[in-house]
Design a protein around this motif. Structure first.
Motif, mmCIF file in Angstrom:
data_model
loop_
_atom_site.group_PDB
_atom_site.id
_atom_site.type_symbol
_atom_site.label_atom_id
_atom_site.label_comp_id
_atom_site.label_asym_id
_atom_site.label_seq_id
_atom_site.Cartn_x
_atom_site.Cartn_y
_atom_site.Cartn_z
ATOM 1 N N ARG A 176 55.082 -15.817 43.553
ATOM 2 C CA ARG A 176 54.690 -16.753 42.497
ATOM 3 C C ARG A 176 55.828 -17.085 41.549
ATOM 4 N N ARG A 177 56.940 -16.357 41.683
ATOM 5 C CA ARG A 177 57.999 -16.509 40.684
ATOM 6 C C ARG A 177 58.474 -17.956 40.557
ATOM 7 N N ARG A 178 58.662 -18.615 41.689
ATOM 8 C CA ARG A 178 59.248 -19.959 41.658
ATOM 9 C C ARG A 178 58.286 -21.001 41.078
ATOM 10 N N ASN A 179 57.001 -20.617 40.932
ATOM 11 C CA ASN A 179 56.060 -21.555 40.303
ATOM 12 C C ASN A 179 55.799 -21.197 38.849
ATOM 13 N N SER A 180 56.438 -20.133 38.379
ATOM 14 C CA SER A 180 56.094 -19.637 37.047
ATOM 15 C C SER A 180 56.686 -20.509 35.948
ATOM 16 N N GLU A 181 56.115 -20.349 34.766
ATOM 17 C CA GLU A 181 56.580 -21.118 33.607
ATOM 18 C C GLU A 181 58.022 -20.740 33.261
ATOM 19 N N GLN A 182 58.321 -19.420 33.337
ATOM 20 C CA GLN A 182 59.676 -18.982 32.969
ATOM 21 C C GLN A 182 60.719 -19.623 33.869
ATOM 22 N N TYR A 183 60.396 -19.676 35.173
ATOM 23 C CA TYR A 183 61.354 -20.243 36.115
ATOM 24 C C TYR A 183 61.554 -21.719 35.827
ATOM 25 N N LYS A 184 60.452 -22.421 35.532
ATOM 26 C CA LYS A 184 60.564 -23.847 35.203
ATOM 27 C C LYS A 184 61.408 -24.037 33.955
ATOM 28 N N ALA A 185 61.180 -23.135 32.962
ATOM 29 C CA ALA A 185 61.953 -23.235 31.718
ATOM 30 C C ALA A 185 63.432 -22.985 31.989
ATOM 31 N N LEU A 186 63.700 -22.027 32.901
ATOM 32 C CA LEU A 186 65.099 -21.727 33.250
ATOM 33 C C LEU A 186 65.780 -22.950 33.850
ATOM 34 N N LEU A 187 65.098 -23.581 34.817
ATOM 35 C CA LEU A 187 65.693 -24.767 35.448
ATOM 36 C C LEU A 187 65.846 -25.897 34.430
ATOM 37 N N GLU A 188 64.824 -26.014 33.579
ATOM 38 C CA GLU A 188 64.873 -27.070 32.569
ATOM 39 C C GLU A 188 66.072 -26.890 31.644
ATOM 40 N N SER A 189 66.414 -25.621 31.348
ATOM 41 C CA SER A 189 67.552 -25.388 30.459
ATOM 42 C C SER A 189 68.862 -25.840 31.106
ATOM 43 N N TYR A 190 68.864 -26.003 32.425
ATOM 44 C CA TYR A 190 70.042 -26.549 33.106
ATOM 45 C C TYR A 190 69.875 -28.032 33.395
ATOM 46 N N GLY A 191 68.762 -28.605 32.907
ATOM 47 C CA GLY A 191 68.541 -30.033 33.134
ATOM 48 C C GLY A 191 68.179 -30.352 34.564
ATOM 49 N N ILE A 192 67.557 -29.382 35.264
ATOM 50 C CA ILE A 192 67.146 -29.614 36.652
ATOM 51 C C ILE A 192 65.643 -29.866 36.652
ATOM 52 N N GLN A 193 65.185 -30.875 37.352
ATOM 53 C CA GLN A 193 63.780 -31.348 37.446
ATOM 54 C C GLN A 193 63.241 -31.978 36.171
#
Lengths: 193, 167
Positions: A176-193
């Protein structure tokens, strides 16, 4: 006879085939039950396809790591892919100039999830000795990094240690990690997705 | 007959008089300078003059002399006469506040990228250049990194992770 010789002692064969460790679970006659996480983690960690992004001397050390003496194939990673679409593990080895930053990010974006990143050597991890206007001060400025390997350049043993740490992360990662909020926030902090 | 440095100097003085200055010879290589407005005339003379024929531009680069007030930035042309195998060095100086120098792209096609590089690192504005933009550094860069006007360590930088370097 030369004064120093290598590989002169006969080594007994320990097992015909090397086997991955069995995950924890319940077993009885004719069945074995464990979690899906464990099974998939086991499969993934022993068949990582690395994508080498080698720009300098750390890349040379990686070549030694791939070759017979150190043999990255022992860890199920012999299939080095040169297409990001097929690879699971981005191995960035060497100095990344600021102009190269977008290229590293592009390669990362082209990889399919789940994907992992390992920064090999001082330059990829932090800019290293290149404390200057033209060099990216660590690839974690452009892509999220899972494992950092120290060294300038690191020995092949260190790169193998990094790979084993990645295997550890991969094996224990929750599905479930790749669908988690934290992971999304991590990618968002790099401007991905 | 081989082309000697004295002959080159004679030819230049004959044509330009006291507008070409600073003749010196280092390791057998002739070096001289002129006002920056003259650079195309001098280069054209060096290329076209029947006895000189410096037809190859080996290198074009900048140098920053911060203490040389009003003439901080030098643009250096390295020219090569392939027939005689003679090289010379020609410099023009410009103010770093308004570093306008005429482009040599009309004379040497190879000057295109060299002038872009010189612009990239020293900010020399080559007047008339067809495509004067950064060539090696990232396009977002808003300074000219090889100018000697920055402290050795920039304390305001935020892209260096202090934790890793113990600063």
């Amino acid at each position: 006879m030369r004064p120093v010789s290598y590989n002169i002692k006969k080594k007994p064969l320990e097992a015909d085939i090397s086997m991955a460790e069995m995950p924890e679970g319940h077993q009885g006659q004719g069945f074995f039950a464990t979690t899906l996480d464990n099974v998939i983690g086991l499969a993934r960690k022993n068949s990582l396809w690395p994508l080498p992004f080698a720009t300098s001397c750390c890349g040379i050390e990686f070549m030694a790591t791939m070759a017979a003496t150190y043999d990255i194939a022992r860890f199920g990673s012999e299939r080095v892919g040169f297409s990001p679409r097929q690879c699971d593990l981005l191995m960035v080895m060497g100095t990344i100039a600021k102009k190269m930053g977008p290229v590293v990010k592009q390669v990362y974006l082209q990889m399919a999830e789940p994907r992992w990143v390992i920064a090999v050597g001082a330059c990829a991890s932090s800019g290293g000795i290149f404390d200057t206007y033209s060099v990216l001060q660590g690839i974690d400025q452009v892509v999220p990094v899972d494992v950092y390997v120290p060294g300038c350049p690191p020995r092949p043993e260190a790169i193998l240690d990094g790979l084993m740490r990645i295997q550890d992360l991969v094996g224990k990662e929750s599905l479930r990690r790749r669908n988690s909020e934290q992971y999304k926030a991590l990618l968002e902090s790099y401007g991905i997705q | 007959m081989a082309l000697s440095n004295e002959q080159i100097k004679e030819k230049l003085v004959e044509k330009f008089g006291d507008q070409v200055i600073g003749f010196e010879e280092q390791y057998g290589m002739l070096s001289f300078q002129s006002a920056k407005e003259l650079n195309l005339k001098v280069l054209n003379f060096l290329v076209e003059e029947a006895t000189l024929q410096f037809r190859f531009l080996t290198d074009l680069c900048g140098v920053h002399y911060p203490d040389n007030k009003g003439q901080e930035i030098a643009v250096v042309y390295h020219l090569h006469n392939m027939r005689e195998n003679v090289r010379i060095r020609y410099k023009v100086f410009t103010d770093s506040a308004q570093p306008d120098v005429y482009t040599a792209t009309g004379l040497f096609a190879g000057a295109n990228w060299m002038e872009r590089e010189t612009y990239d690192f020293y900010g020399v504005n080559f007047v008339g250049h067809p495509n004067l933009k950064r060539i090696l550094n990232v396009e977002e860069m808003d300074y000219f990194p090889m100018r000697k006007e920055y402290p050795l360590e920039d304390q305001s930088r935020i892209d260096k992770d202090d934790e890793m370097f113990g600063r």
